[in-house]
Enzyme design. Structure first.
Site, PDB file in Angstrom:
ATOM      1  N   HIS A  74       0.842  -1.201   0.000  1.00  0.00           N
ATOM      2  CA  HIS A  74       0.000   0.000   0.000  1.00  0.00           C
ATOM      3  C   HIS A  74       0.878   1.251   0.000  1.00  0.00           C
ATOM      4  O   HIS A  74       1.676   1.435   0.912  1.00  0.00           O
ATOM      5  CB  HIS A  74      -0.907  -0.012   1.234  1.00  0.00           C
ATOM      6  CG  HIS A  74      -1.837   1.167   1.302  1.00  0.00           C
ATOM      7  ND1 HIS A  74      -1.855   2.039   2.361  1.00  0.00           N
ATOM      8  CD2 HIS A  74      -2.762   1.612   0.422  1.00  0.00           C
ATOM      9  CE1 HIS A  74      -2.768   2.969   2.130  1.00  0.00           C
ATOM     10  NE2 HIS A  74      -3.329   2.730   0.973  1.00  0.00           N
ATOM     11  N   HIS A  99      -6.694   8.440  -3.878  1.00  0.00           N
ATOM     12  CA  HIS A  99      -7.579   7.393  -4.400  1.00  0.00           C
ATOM     13  C   HIS A  99      -8.510   7.923  -5.474  1.00  0.00           C
ATOM     14  O   HIS A  99      -8.818   7.253  -6.444  1.00  0.00           O
ATOM     15  CB  HIS A  99      -8.454   6.834  -3.281  1.00  0.00           C
ATOM     16  CG  HIS A  99      -7.670   6.177  -2.187  1.00  0.00           C
ATOM     17  ND1 HIS A  99      -7.964   6.368  -0.860  1.00  0.00           N
ATOM     18  CD2 HIS A  99      -6.614   5.335  -2.217  1.00  0.00           C
ATOM     19  CE1 HIS A  99      -7.124   5.666  -0.124  1.00  0.00           C
ATOM     20  NE2 HIS A  99      -6.289   5.038  -0.909  1.00  0.00           N
ATOM     21  N   ARG A 174       3.234  14.084  12.618  1.00  0.00           N
ATOM     22  CA  ARG A 174       3.170  12.756  12.034  1.00  0.00           C
ATOM     23  C   ARG A 174       2.275  11.901  12.947  1.00  0.00           C
ATOM     24  O   ARG A 174       2.701  11.464  14.014  1.00  0.00           O
ATOM     25  CB  ARG A 174       4.587  12.163  11.910  1.00  0.00           C
ATOM     26  CG  ARG A 174       4.740  11.042  10.887  1.00  0.00           C
ATOM     27  CD  ARG A 174       3.914   9.860  11.207  1.00  0.00           C
ATOM     28  NE  ARG A 174       4.089   8.765  10.252  1.00  0.00           N
ATOM     29  CZ  ARG A 174       3.080   8.148   9.649  1.00  0.00           C
ATOM     30  NH1 ARG A 174       1.841   8.566   9.824  1.00  0.00           N
ATOM     31  NH2 ARG A 174       3.310   7.123   8.856  1.00  0.00           N
ATOM     32  N   CYS A 220      11.630  12.345  11.706  1.00  0.00           N
ATOM     33  CA  CYS A 220      10.902  11.132  11.327  1.00  0.00           C
ATOM     34  C   CYS A 220      11.837  10.206  10.551  1.00  0.00           C
ATOM     35  O   CYS A 220      12.659  10.676   9.755  1.00  0.00           O
ATOM     36  CB  CYS A 220       9.705  11.509  10.460  1.00  0.00           C
ATOM     37  SG  CYS A 220       8.776  10.090   9.882  1.00  0.00           S
ATOM     38  N   TYR A 351       9.757   0.206  10.787  1.00  0.00           N
ATOM     39  CA  TYR A 351      10.965   1.008  11.010  1.00  0.00           C
ATOM     40  C   TYR A 351      12.237   0.185  10.864  1.00  0.00           C
ATOM     41  O   TYR A 351      13.211   0.397  11.563  1.00  0.00           O
ATOM     42  CB  TYR A 351      10.873   1.738  12.361  1.00  0.00           C
ATOM     43  CG  TYR A 351       9.782   2.771  12.296  1.00  0.00           C
ATOM     44  CD1 TYR A 351      10.028   4.007  11.722  1.00  0.00           C
ATOM     45  CD2 TYR A 351       8.487   2.470  12.708  1.00  0.00           C
ATOM     46  CE1 TYR A 351       9.010   4.941  11.584  1.00  0.00           C
ATOM     47  CE2 TYR A 351       7.463   3.397  12.571  1.00  0.00           C
ATOM     48  CZ  TYR A 351       7.733   4.628  12.007  1.00  0.00           C
ATOM     49  OH  TYR A 351       6.727   5.542  11.862  1.00  0.00           O
TER      50      TYR A 351
HETATM   51  N1  LIG Z   1       1.190   7.533  20.019  1.00  0.00           N
HETATM   52  C1  LIG Z   1       1.844   7.929  18.911  1.00  0.00           C
HETATM   53  N2  LIG Z   1       3.092   8.387  19.020  1.00  0.00           N
HETATM   54  C2  LIG Z   1       3.773   8.777  17.926  1.00  0.00           C
HETATM   55  C3  LIG Z   1       3.202   8.679  16.636  1.00  0.00           C
HETATM   56  C4  LIG Z   1       1.848   8.209  16.555  1.00  0.00           C
HETATM   57  O1  LIG Z   1       1.263   8.126  15.477  1.00  0.00           O
HETATM   58  N3  LIG Z   1       1.216   7.828  17.717  1.00  0.00           N
HETATM   59  N4  LIG Z   1       3.951   9.005  15.532  1.00  0.00           N
HETATM   60  C5  LIG Z   1       5.405   8.880  15.698  1.00  0.00           C
HETATM   61  C6  LIG Z   1       6.189   9.332  14.578  1.00  0.00           C
HETATM   62  S1  LIG Z   1       6.328   8.260  13.272  1.00  0.00           S
HETATM   63  C7  LIG Z   1       6.896  10.494  14.611  1.00  0.00           C
HETATM   64  S2  LIG Z   1       7.942  10.906  13.363  1.00  0.00           S
HETATM   65  C8  LIG Z   1       6.738  11.431  15.732  1.00  0.00           C
HETATM   66  C9  LIG Z   1       6.214  12.746  15.231  1.00  0.00           C
HETATM   67  O2  LIG Z   1       6.015  13.645  16.273  1.00  0.00           O
HETATM   68  P1  LIG Z   1       5.265  15.013  16.017  1.00  0.00           P
HETATM   69  O3  LIG Z   1       3.950  14.732  15.367  1.00  0.00           O
HETATM   70  O4  LIG Z   1       5.141  15.660  17.348  1.00  0.00           O
HETATM   71  O5  LIG Z   1       6.160  15.795  15.101  1.00  0.00           O
HETATM   72  O6  LIG Z   1       5.844  10.966  16.728  1.00  0.00           O
HETATM   73  C10 LIG Z   1       5.878   9.586  16.953  1.00  0.00           C
HETATM   74  N5  LIG Z   1       5.031   9.257  18.068  1.00  0.00           N
HETATM   75 MO   LIG Z   2       7.930   9.071  11.838  1.00  0.00          MO
END
Ligand SMILES: Nc1nc2c(c(=O)[nH]1)N[C@H]1C(S)=C(S)[C@@H](COP(=O)(O)O)O[C@H]1N2
Ligand SMILES: [Mo]
Length: 507
Positions: A74, A99, A174, A220, A351
């Site tokens: 996806h 989409h 994110r 990220c 990751y």
């Molecule tokens: N609970 C939770 N924590 C999370 C995420 C999420 O989707 N849920 N996203 C992660 C990702 S992939 C990133 S890159 C960072 C982004 O933090 P920000 O949105 O504060 O920049 O939070 C992380 N922590």
């Molecule tokens: Mo991320």
């Protein structure tokens, strides 16, 4: 006679059109029956049982699709489809313009996976009803949005260096899911020990503990993924270089919160796991989590303000020098364990960066590949200006693990000759506790300018790889190849006199 002829003729016409109608009707009936025979009928209940990665069904309108073989590929990321398994994708389908912008996506991707129709189809079942994203917070329109539900937006890349500390409203966002709406009064943080009773802490109690402030950059794992997509398709948000921001966080040091553990190494503790309201589970090694110099904090403040909802209100774990995902937002559980967290964010492909020559995850044993924790050294060119045979450039550099930036090299002739950049704000950080980025700038006298490049060296003498080809990976993670800008593609203002004044933004 003529009359008779008329009657015969009209009867004949009548007969002919009636038979045409009959044929048409027959064909339609036949087609309908064939359609009905071709597809089985399923109830919503039956569909809901197929909600696993290797047995994944979804519905769209009145059709049922088996998407098991598709999940991994996806383009928007596997995690997003996982949310809809056993359910209707109607809400998601319409929210993501990808989409609907291209009608072929439906015909070529979704339609071939059709396996049946819904019995007792209810057109209102998934129609924007209970859209889980309606309660998401208001956001700054200046952010560069990749999607809104869930929100994926980068710090505007042209303004990324306007502030060394990124203002909260321009911080990249994110989110994997809708933003949880948490009442601080009923909030409870649970700490789970392997050998003793669990501890429960209210938000008030946490705020009364001694407070620490830590300044870190968070990046990220998918930052600069869009450049990898130019080599070959990857999966995930096609970030430019703006999925990186810096803040000063206020909160409780994790090593203080878990201080009783420091004396209990016989517990065989190896990992500290975190869980969140939106169901994400991650872990970090105990050596980082409990090290007083590691500066891991449970934050409730961001740049002197209450943590914004998008960034984890009321409580977020900040793991300086570690990849974005470990900085878990909306934390409600801490588990002290001898094992890593379960689930896709820690153990799955999400990751893990695979070798560039692996195009199919089935070729590797994911258990043998560690997930990304500390990030590699990174640098980007953010802006440049050319005037009278002089070029000025500026950018940022950062490395994981608190490794400070000791050098940034800049080339304006595609790597043939190099120049040493000045290290600015951020370079004053302690060399092995440099959690935040370092800004750099340079002015070069040069006539023939073509491709601009930058590369940084960190305090462990790690360098950035020259080409992205060798570090390309199917998830599009950890792209830290030399950042390059071909100025000829970026020319936005060339005056008639031949006196070049260029101002462009790397992308
Ligand atoms: N609970 C939770 N924590 C999370 C995420 C999420 O989707 N849920 N996203 C992660 C990702 S992939 C990133 S890159 C960072 C982004 O933090 P920000 O949105 O504060 O920049 O939070 C992380 N922590
Ligand atoms: Mo991320």
């Amino acid at each position: 006679m003529n009359k008779l002829k008329d009657i015969i003729f009209s009867n004949k016409t009548l007969f002919m059109s009636a038979s045409a109608l009959l044929v048409a009707n027959l064909t339609y009936d036949h087609f309908e029956k064939k359609e009905l025979n071709k597809y089985k009928l399923y109830t919503y209940d039956e569909v809901s049982k197929h909600n696993k990665e290797n047995d994944a069904w979804v519905t769209y309108k009145n059709s049922v699709y088996d998407i098991s073989k598709f999940i991994e590929n996806h383009p928007g990321g596997k995690d997003k489809v996982m949310l809809a398994l056993g359910k209707g994708i109607d809400n998601y389908w319409e929210v993501y313009k990808q989409h609907t912008n291209d009608p072929n996506i439906f015909k070529e991707i979704l339609e071939p996976m059709k396996i049946g129709n819904i019995e007792n189809y209810d057109e209102n079942k998934y129609k924007n009803k209970n859209d889980p994203y309606t309660n998401d917070p208001q956001r700054d329109p200046e952010l560069e949005y990749h999607s809104v539900s869930p929100c994926n937006a980068e710090t505007p890349t042209n303004n990324i260096m306007d502030n060394w500390i990124t203002p909260n409203n321009l911080w990249y966002i994110r989110n994997h899911h809708p933003v949880p709406d948490i009442d601080p009064k009923t909030f409870n943080l649970e700490i789970i020990y392997p050998d003793s009773d669990n501890i429960n802490l209210s938000f008030d109690k946490i705020k009364k503990m001694p407070k620490s402030k830590i300044t870190t950059t968070i990046q990220c794992g998918g930052n600069r993924r869009s450049e990898l997509n130019e080599i070959d398709k990857t999966s995930g948000t096609p970030w430019k270089y703006g999925a990186i921001s810096t803040a000063e966080w206020g909160g409780v040091k994790l090593c203080d919160l878990l201080s009783d553990l420091k004396h209990n190494y016989e517990l065989d503790v190896k990992h500290i796991q975190f869980e969140s309201y939106d169901g994400v589970k991650v872990s970090i090694p105990v050596e980082k989590a409990l090290n007083p110099y590691g500066d891991v904090i449970l934050a409730y403040e961001m740049n002197g303000e209450e943590l914004p909802r998008d960034h984890g209100y009321p409580l977020r774990i900040i793991v300086p020098g570690y990849v974005g995902i470990r900085n878990l937002k909306w934390v409600n559980k801490i588990i002290i364990s001898d094992k890593e967290a379960k689930g896709m964010w820690q153990k799955g492909l999400s990751y893990k960066s695979l070798p560039s020559y692996i195009k199919d995850v089935k070729e590797v044993d994911l258990n043998k590949i560690p997930t990304i924790q500390e990030m590699p050294v990174q640098s980007c060119i953010v802006d440049y200006e050319i005037k009278d045979n002089k070029i000025k450039l500026k950018g940022f550099a950062w490395s994981g693990g608190g490794r400070g930036i000791i050098r940034v090299d800049v080339s304006v002739d595609n790597g043939t000759s190099w120049h040493l950049a000045n290290l600015g704000k951020g370079s004053e950080q302690q060399i092995n506790k440099a959690w935040a980025w370092t800004f750099w700038d340079i002015e070069i006298d040069k006539k023939n300018i073509d491709t601009l490049c930058c590369k940084a060296t960190d305090s462990s003498y790690n360098v950035q790889p020259k080409d992205a080809e060798h570090i390309w990976n199917i998830r599009g993670l950890n792209n830290n190849s030399w950042h390059k800008i071909n100025i000829n593609n970026n020319l936005i203002n060339k005056s008639i006199t031949g006196d070049y004044i260029l101002k462009a933004f790397a992308s």
